[in-house]
Design a protein around this motif. Sequence first.
Motif, PDB file in Angstrom:
ATOM      1  N   ALA A 149      30.696  61.957  10.669  1.00  0.00           N
ATOM      2  CA  ALA A 149      29.529  62.412   9.921  1.00  0.00           C
ATOM      3  C   ALA A 149      28.315  62.579  10.829  1.00  0.00           C
ATOM      4  O   ALA A 149      27.446  63.400  10.559  1.00  0.00           O
ATOM      5  N   ASP A 150      28.246  61.813  11.901  1.00  0.00           N
ATOM      6  CA  ASP A 150      27.106  61.881  12.811  1.00  0.00           C
ATOM      7  C   ASP A 150      27.288  62.899  13.934  1.00  0.00           C
ATOM      8  O   ASP A 150      26.342  63.167  14.667  1.00  0.00           O
ATOM      9  N   LYS A 151      28.476  63.447  14.069  1.00  0.00           N
ATOM     10  CA  LYS A 151      28.728  64.406  15.140  1.00  0.00           C
ATOM     11  C   LYS A 151      28.185  65.778  14.762  1.00  0.00           C
ATOM     12  O   LYS A 151      28.233  66.192  13.609  1.00  0.00           O
ATOM     13  N   ASP A 152      27.676  66.482  15.757  1.00  0.00           N
ATOM     14  CA  ASP A 152      27.206  67.845  15.524  1.00  0.00           C
ATOM     15  C   ASP A 152      28.390  68.739  15.202  1.00  0.00           C
ATOM     16  O   ASP A 152      29.480  68.580  15.761  1.00  0.00           O
ATOM     17  N   GLN A 153      28.162  69.665  14.317  1.00  0.00           N
ATOM     18  CA  GLN A 153      29.164  70.640  13.927  1.00  0.00           C
ATOM     19  C   GLN A 153      28.719  72.019  14.402  1.00  0.00           C
ATOM     20  O   GLN A 153      27.527  72.273  14.575  1.00  0.00           O
ATOM     21  N   THR A 154      29.665  72.906  14.568  1.00  0.00           N
ATOM     22  CA  THR A 154      29.363  74.271  14.966  1.00  0.00           C
ATOM     23  C   THR A 154      29.022  75.095  13.736  1.00  0.00           C
ATOM     24  O   THR A 154      29.674  74.993  12.708  1.00  0.00           O
ATOM     25  N   LEU A 155      27.983  75.914  13.848  1.00  0.00           N
ATOM     26  CA  LEU A 155      27.579  76.821  12.787  1.00  0.00           C
ATOM     27  C   LEU A 155      27.631  78.228  13.373  1.00  0.00           C
ATOM     28  O   LEU A 155      26.889  78.542  14.302  1.00  0.00           O
ATOM     29  N   ASN A 156      28.515  79.048  12.848  1.00  0.00           N
ATOM     30  CA  ASN A 156      28.702  80.395  13.403  1.00  0.00           C
ATOM     31  C   ASN A 156      28.246  81.468  12.427  1.00  0.00           C
ATOM     32  O   ASN A 156      28.636  81.458  11.262  1.00  0.00           O
ATOM     33  N   PHE A 157      27.397  82.348  12.896  1.00  0.00           N
ATOM     34  CA  PHE A 157      27.027  83.523  12.120  1.00  0.00           C
ATOM     35  C   PHE A 157      26.547  84.582  13.094  1.00  0.00           C
ATOM     36  O   PHE A 157      26.168  84.291  14.228  1.00  0.00           O
ATOM     37  N   ARG A 158      26.563  85.809  12.647  1.00  0.00           N
ATOM     38  CA  ARG A 158      26.203  86.926  13.516  1.00  0.00           C
ATOM     39  C   ARG A 158      24.778  87.396  13.244  1.00  0.00           C
ATOM     40  O   ARG A 158      24.335  87.427  12.107  1.00  0.00           O
ATOM     41  N   VAL A 159      24.092  87.727  14.331  1.00  0.00           N
ATOM     42  CA  VAL A 159      22.758  88.327  14.264  1.00  0.00           C
ATOM     43  C   VAL A 159      22.736  89.482  15.257  1.00  0.00           C
ATOM     44  O   VAL A 159      23.603  89.583  16.132  1.00  0.00           O
TER      45      VAL A 159
END
Length: 60
Positions: free
Chosen positions: A14-24
């Motif tokens: 829960a404390d680990k960073d997660q990847t957030l992927n989206f295009r711009v």
Amino acid sequence: MATQRAETQVDGDADKDQTLNFRVTAEFKKAFKGYAVAEGISMTDLLKEGFLLSKKARGK
């Protein structure tokens, strides 16, 4: 003991960073990164700050 370890691993994730992927667009990315650098903050911190400001402005 195995159950305790599994619970610890789940809680620890829960404390680990997660990847957030989206295009711009390339233009937006360049402007966003340039602004973060100029302000001396990471792109992640800029995104988080913008998200908090957006939530506040929308009253949520």
